[in-house]
Design an enzyme around this catalytic site. Sequence first.
Site, PDB file in Angstrom:
ATOM      1  N   HIS A 161       0.856  -1.178   0.000  1.00 16.75           N
ATOM      2  CA  HIS A 161       0.000   0.000   0.000  1.00 16.75           C
ATOM      3  C   HIS A 161       0.897   1.235   0.000  1.00 16.75           C
ATOM      4  O   HIS A 161       2.009   1.184   0.527  1.00 16.75           O
ATOM      5  CB  HIS A 161      -0.870  -0.029   1.265  1.00 16.75           C
ATOM      6  CG  HIS A 161      -1.826   1.112   1.367  1.00 16.75           C
ATOM      7  ND1 HIS A 161      -1.513   2.284   1.998  1.00 16.75           N
ATOM      8  CD2 HIS A 161      -3.087   1.255   0.912  1.00 16.75           C
ATOM      9  CE1 HIS A 161      -2.559   3.107   1.933  1.00 16.75           C
ATOM     10  NE2 HIS A 161      -3.512   2.506   1.291  1.00 16.75           N
ATOM     11  N   LYS A 583      -3.201   5.918 -15.540  1.00 16.58           N
ATOM     12  CA  LYS A 583      -2.930   7.340 -15.652  1.00 16.58           C
ATOM     13  C   LYS A 583      -2.964   7.784 -17.111  1.00 16.58           C
ATOM     14  O   LYS A 583      -3.164   8.948 -17.391  1.00 16.58           O
ATOM     15  CB  LYS A 583      -1.544   7.684 -15.080  1.00 16.58           C
ATOM     16  CG  LYS A 583      -1.406   7.496 -13.595  1.00 16.58           C
ATOM     17  CD  LYS A 583      -0.214   8.274 -13.044  1.00 16.58           C
ATOM     18  CE  LYS A 583       1.076   7.935 -13.749  1.00 16.58           C
ATOM     19  NZ  LYS A 583       1.549   6.578 -13.494  1.00 16.58           N
TER      20      LYS A 583
END
Length: 901
Positions: A161, A583
């Site tokens: 994470h 992205k």
Amino acid sequence: MPLKKQNSSIQKYVRQNIQFAQKDEALRADVHALGEMIGEMLLEQGGETLYKHVESVRQLAIGRRANNLDDQNKLDLLLKKMSTSAARDVVRAFSTYFQIVNTAEQVHRIRRRRDYLRDRNRRQYRSLDETIFQLHDSGFSLKSLSSLLNKIVIESVFTRHPTEITRRTILRKQQNIAHHVANLKNPELTPLELDACMENIRSEITAIWQTEEIPEKGTTVFDELEHILFFLTDVIYEVIPSFYQQLEKAFVDIYGEDERLFEIPTMIRFSSWIGGDMAATDDMSSRIIRGTLERQRSLILDLYYQDCLKLAEKLSQSSNRIQVDDNVFGLINKYSRQFPEHLGSISQRYRNMPYRLLLRFISQRLQETYDDGAFPYESDKDFVNDLELIEKSLAARKGANAGLKEVKKLIRKVKTFGFHFLTLDVRQNASELQQAVGYCLNDNKWQSEKRSYRLKKLRYMLEKNASPIIEPNNDAKRLIAIFQTISYCRRKFGPNAIGVFLVRHCQGVDDVLAALLIAKWADMNDSNGNVTIDVAPEFDTNQELRQAGELLTELIGDPFYQKNIAARAMRQTVMLSNAESAKDCSTALARWRMQQAHNQLNLIFSNADIDYTLFHGRGSLSGRSGFSDGIACGHLRIMEYGEATNDRYGIQGIALRSLEKSFSMVTTATANLENLVSPKKTWTSIMDQIGSDSDDIYQELINGKENFSKYFRRVTPIDVIELKRISSKNDSKISDISWVFAWAQSRFLLPQWFGIGTALEKAILEKGIESIREMSTQWAFFTRLIDDVEVALAIADIDIAELYSALAGEHLHHHFFPLIKNEYNLSVKNILKLRNKENLLGQNLNLKRSIILRNPYVDPISLLQIELLRRWRSGGRKENKLQTALIASVNGISRGLQSPV
């Protein structure tokens, strides 16, 4: 933190927007009781000053959300005057609240599941009994079911994470709180016992407050590993047997008592990238891979050891009371000769208890395996064989209710986890593989050469088993050593210890063959000269997804690769990147490209008779992200991102529910029970246009506008997130997950919805609202896309986002924010038009209630984060106390935005 006195307008706001169904009254009671307890704890631990700070911030934030201008001004002034230490404590207070509320929601989900289990007249959606009933009702015989289940593989893959590593001690305290909260509704408890439950909860909450959440020193790969292994050791390890037991019970309930002999295969697996992801981490090495697997092995062997000792205590049958198979005595005699000293340490009174005696010897052999001593288990299969001798003896000697179930539980655990616990994937960028090959071939122009040239050269080198032309440099040596380590680890920890070798940004067959050539240089060959590792192409970008079908067609047609795949029993894995993390293109286009790639690859592999796995990621907020696509082959391999792990695997009851939902989805899809409507050509044509139009406006914003990168870095806490990266690649690129995570932190959630408003507006205008509505109700892919966009829009808060936008400075703010706000409003308008609703989440009242409940507590953390970012950045990002407070705010917002699964 209880609700105190509020003005009438705020009370009206709360009453109008928050509704609890009767079934959720227990949750409301828990949240209220726990909130009061947190308030009392803050008063005790932080004194009147902290308590007043927290209450003032919370109430003013509620007033601000109710458009009370006076409260908004007071809140702005309060935050500006607040010291860094006070701000950090206020953030911790709200973050602690979310930790406890998230736990309460998990407990409530368990209660709701138990309600279904108690009611024999209804079945919970995606439950095991509902799934088996569906199969039975669809005409599946036990024979056809056996064939179906043998196709099923469900594999969760854990990864790191961007920021969060919660200490094990805090995770265990959260589990304890969950246990006590669940116990509060036990009607058998006396008032004194209820008081004891409340005191235990209070004690754990206070201990969490007094414990530093985040290690002061920078985190390492092994910190990440320990975080994930907590869920494996404390939750998943214990849940696995329960899953199979409940599945077996569902078969018996629906197919009848005579079907107890139906053997359920082991279908659940667990894997990890932590310790093997070279593509994301600069200092990944052979040592780390070995260390990762050593740690996993030590933990799983210890769990088996403890289980065997517990079984030994339970299986106290005496040989003069019941018969035991001769094979059990034979194994006891064998181990008595191998471990004479251990035999001497066993009390004489146990000598006529054969199962207990044998399990003590098995425990000793596990100890020898742990210590690399004499007579270790060569493989987990040998361990299973020993346990199965006991199982067969008990089954044949009336032992069904005298320990047989416990032996079966342990066997199921060993078949699931082996001696490796988690399968470790290894991952590297295609460019770095090619760079190493080019150096070893003494070709300075290798990476600029045409792919056809590289492919021809690679085939020649592989066919001739040719060695490097020159001595490898350090980077090449490191890669060769990685493959050597893969071979070593498979021998040491078992063939399933290492999973696939992922080639990130794979753009040609030559990228796959480059990995195979380096593996050959590492002598990673079988007796026939084949490299028996599943090299999995990973497609991350829009262009890569578009080329996936063409590349795989060429790959499986390659003569050398055909030998490779045949040596691996015609099995192939392909990873399609998480659509919500892209992205380089809009969510709508990324999701559509992924769906098209799924369709192409399904057809390609089916026609080639290849057993394939399409591996993809889970959406970080909605939890869906194409989750049910590409699993008709029976294989589900899905990424579990850090922030979702606790939500899915933090408590045993929730973990069990997560597994049964995955099983239901994969099984019904493989059995073709989903009744999915094939998309019409007009639908796919419209989706082509929606994807293209949404991407046009997305690209115009993030790539076509000057200074947008600067805007992003100022309006999100990406610089804080980067502080916690674990030895990440030393480049200026922002990872996909950090990109999405940063936008969520600043409440934009921009990547999940930007562009969809304009695209839908155009589609509705050109094709008519009814055509688009038909797509959204009848086409599963488009329904999921619209659902997920709607959830993202509901969780986003454009008013809070505007405050973050102001951090960019007047010029950038006025240049970009109106464009973003306009697209947000357009997206909301057209989603509502498509749904024919007046408000978002009109069909998902539970999630809507959760968002409304959480906003008054998320808002203060967001507002404090904005203020702290101003201070930290203006001071050159040097203040450690500010950094600590900011990191706490990142974790707090992450917990607060958590949505129910």
